[in-house]
Design a protein around this motif. Structure first.
Motif, short mmCIF file in Angstrom:
data_model
loop_
_atom_site.label_atom_id
_atom_site.label_comp_id
_atom_site.label_asym_id
_atom_site.label_seq_id
_atom_site.Cartn_x
_atom_site.Cartn_y
_atom_site.Cartn_z
N PRO A 10 0.84 -1.19 0.07
CA PRO A 10 -0.11 0.04 0.14
C PRO A 10 0.96 1.18 -0.06
O PRO A 10 1.86 1.25 0.55
N THR A 11 0.37 2.30 -0.42
CA THR A 11 0.92 3.60 -0.52
C THR A 11 1.04 4.10 0.90
O THR A 11 1.96 4.82 1.64
N SER A 12 -0.29 3.96 1.67
CA SER A 12 -0.42 4.31 2.96
C SER A 12 -1.32 3.60 3.61
O SER A 12 -2.31 2.95 2.92
N GLY A 13 -1.74 3.80 4.85
CA GLY A 13 -2.59 2.91 5.69
C GLY A 13 -2.01 1.35 5.91
O GLY A 13 -0.85 1.20 5.42
N ASP A 14 -3.00 0.34 6.52
CA ASP A 14 -2.43 -0.69 6.64
C ASP A 14 -3.51 -1.64 6.94
O ASP A 14 -4.53 -1.38 6.83
N ALA A 15 -3.22 -3.07 6.84
CA ALA A 15 -4.05 -4.13 6.94
C ALA A 15 -3.44 -5.19 7.84
O ALA A 15 -2.34 -5.38 7.65
N GLU A 16 -4.41 -5.74 8.82
CA GLU A 16 -4.00 -6.87 9.47
C GLU A 16 -4.82 -8.18 9.22
O GLU A 16 -6.01 -7.90 9.07
N LEU A 17 -4.25 -9.24 9.06
CA LEU A 17 -4.67 -10.36 8.75
C LEU A 17 -4.58 -11.34 9.85
O LEU A 17 -3.57 -11.81 10.37
N LEU A 18 -5.47 -11.35 10.72
CA LEU A 18 -5.42 -12.16 11.95
C LEU A 18 -4.51 -11.66 12.69
O LEU A 18 -3.57 -12.39 13.37
N GLY A 19 -4.15 -10.42 12.94
CA GLY A 19 -3.15 -9.45 13.65
C GLY A 19 -1.95 -9.20 12.97
O GLY A 19 -1.20 -8.79 13.72
N HIS A 20 -1.84 -9.82 11.83
CA HIS A 20 -0.53 -9.87 11.15
C HIS A 20 -0.56 -8.64 9.86
O HIS A 20 -1.49 -8.75 9.31
N SER A 21 0.41 -7.71 10.05
CA SER A 21 0.39 -6.48 9.34
C SER A 21 0.99 -6.96 7.82
O SER A 21 1.91 -7.43 7.64
N ILE A 22 0.26 -6.23 6.88
CA ILE A 22 0.64 -6.60 5.32
C ILE A 22 1.81 -5.97 5.02
O ILE A 22 2.38 -6.19 4.02
N LYS A 23 2.29 -4.90 5.83
CA LYS A 23 3.48 -4.23 5.62
C LYS A 23 4.65 -4.62 6.55
O LYS A 23 5.76 -4.76 6.07
N THR A 24 4.38 -4.85 7.62
CA THR A 24 5.73 -5.43 8.41
C THR A 24 5.75 -6.98 8.92
O THR A 24 6.71 -7.33 9.40
N ASP A 25 4.78 -7.89 8.52
CA ASP A 25 4.68 -9.23 8.74
C ASP A 25 4.22 -9.88 7.78
O ASP A 25 3.31 -10.82 7.72
N ARG A 26 4.84 -9.75 6.45
CA ARG A 26 4.35 -10.24 5.05
C ARG A 26 4.34 -11.73 5.28
O ARG A 26 3.68 -12.48 4.66
N ALA A 27 5.57 -12.38 5.62
CA ALA A 27 5.83 -13.77 5.73
C ALA A 27 4.64 -14.56 6.38
O ALA A 27 4.35 -15.50 6.11
N ALA A 28 4.32 -13.78 7.72
CA ALA A 28 3.16 -14.71 8.59
C ALA A 28 1.97 -14.56 7.90
O ALA A 28 1.08 -15.56 7.91
N VAL A 29 1.55 -13.30 7.14
CA VAL A 29 0.23 -13.32 6.26
C VAL A 29 0.43 -14.30 5.29
O VAL A 29 -0.57 -15.20 4.90
#
Length: 242
Positions: free
Chosen positions: A55-74
């Motif tokens: 994303p350019t800005s903002g964030d999303a969490e999938l079951l608590g995992h961030s698509i920006k900072t925890d991509r491997a877990a996602v």
């Protein structure tokens, strides 16, 4: 905890905004439909949620995992069935399933067991030993969804799962998708309004890169002031009755 929660999720390409400040909450086990005309932002949203683009800005969490900072877990908790099948055309349906299971780390013995289980679940016995290039459109779509489920994902993304299928094949695949309800979280994009109404617990309508409305099919009809879902979709897409 929500299965998916976005906060001001935004994607821009130079001067063009593809998705703008998307706030979305999807419950665990829910089947959620994304509707919108071409260019509304559905595909870009799906690509961000599945970590294919940032994303350019903002964030999303999938079951608590961030698509920006925890991509491997996602990536470990999602399955994706894209519009274009990822099946190897020269392999049989069973071989594709076994190969996908091995890619996700299952042993050969476990991969065979996983393939057998999902072949039974998706009633694929009739064509399990047929090469993918010899399958019908409906059989390819069923294989594609089965491949996406082989890793036992907690969240499944279905991008236009019945695109191009005839009415009989479409309804047959609906029956298989409906069996997933309540078992895992499913996010589905479709151009078929009746598909969204038949399958989805809630529906989000996107237009001009943002959400116009969301709710159950009945709630959206009531919100629009129209008498049927097709008319409601057209009105809400154009920003009416809010």
């Amino acid at each position: 905890m929500y299965a998916i929660k976005t906060e001001k999720l935004t994607k821009k390409y130079k001067e063009k905004t593809a998705v703008s400040n998307l706030d979305l909450k999807i419950n665990e086990g829910e089947m959620y439909g994304l509707l919108g005309v071409n260019g509304a932002g559905k595909t870009t949203t799906m690509k961000m949620l599945t970590t294919l683009i940032m994303p350019t800005s903002g964030d999303a969490e999938l079951l608590g995992h961030s698509i920006k900072t925890d991509r491997a877990a996602v990536k470990q908790i999602i399955g994706i069935s894209p519009q274009e099948s990822a099946a190897a055309m020269n392999l049989t349906a069973r071989e594709n399933l076994e190969l996908m299971a091995e890619v996700y780390g299952f042993s050969k013995k476990a991969a065979k067991a996983k393939a057998s289980d999902i072949i039974e679940r998706f009633s694929m016995q009739e064509f399990e030993n047929r090469k993918a290039k010899k399958l019908s459109g409906g059989e390819v779509r069923r294989l594609s969804i089965a491949m996406a489920l082989i890793s036992e994902p907690k969240i499944l993304f279905l991008d236009e799962p019945t695109l191009g299928l005839d009415v009989i094949a479409r309804h047959s695949l609906w029956a298989e998708i409906e069996k997933l309800k309540g078992k895992i979280t499913v996010i589905l994009t479709t151009h078929y309004l009746e598909e969204a109404v038949a399958l989805c617990d809630r529906i989000g309508i996107m237009a001009h890169s943002k959400f116009m409305a969301e709710g159950t099919a009945d709630e959206l009809v009531a919100l629009s002031g129209e008498k049927d879902f097709e008319s409601a979709f057209v009105k809400l897409t154009n920003g009416g009755a809010l």
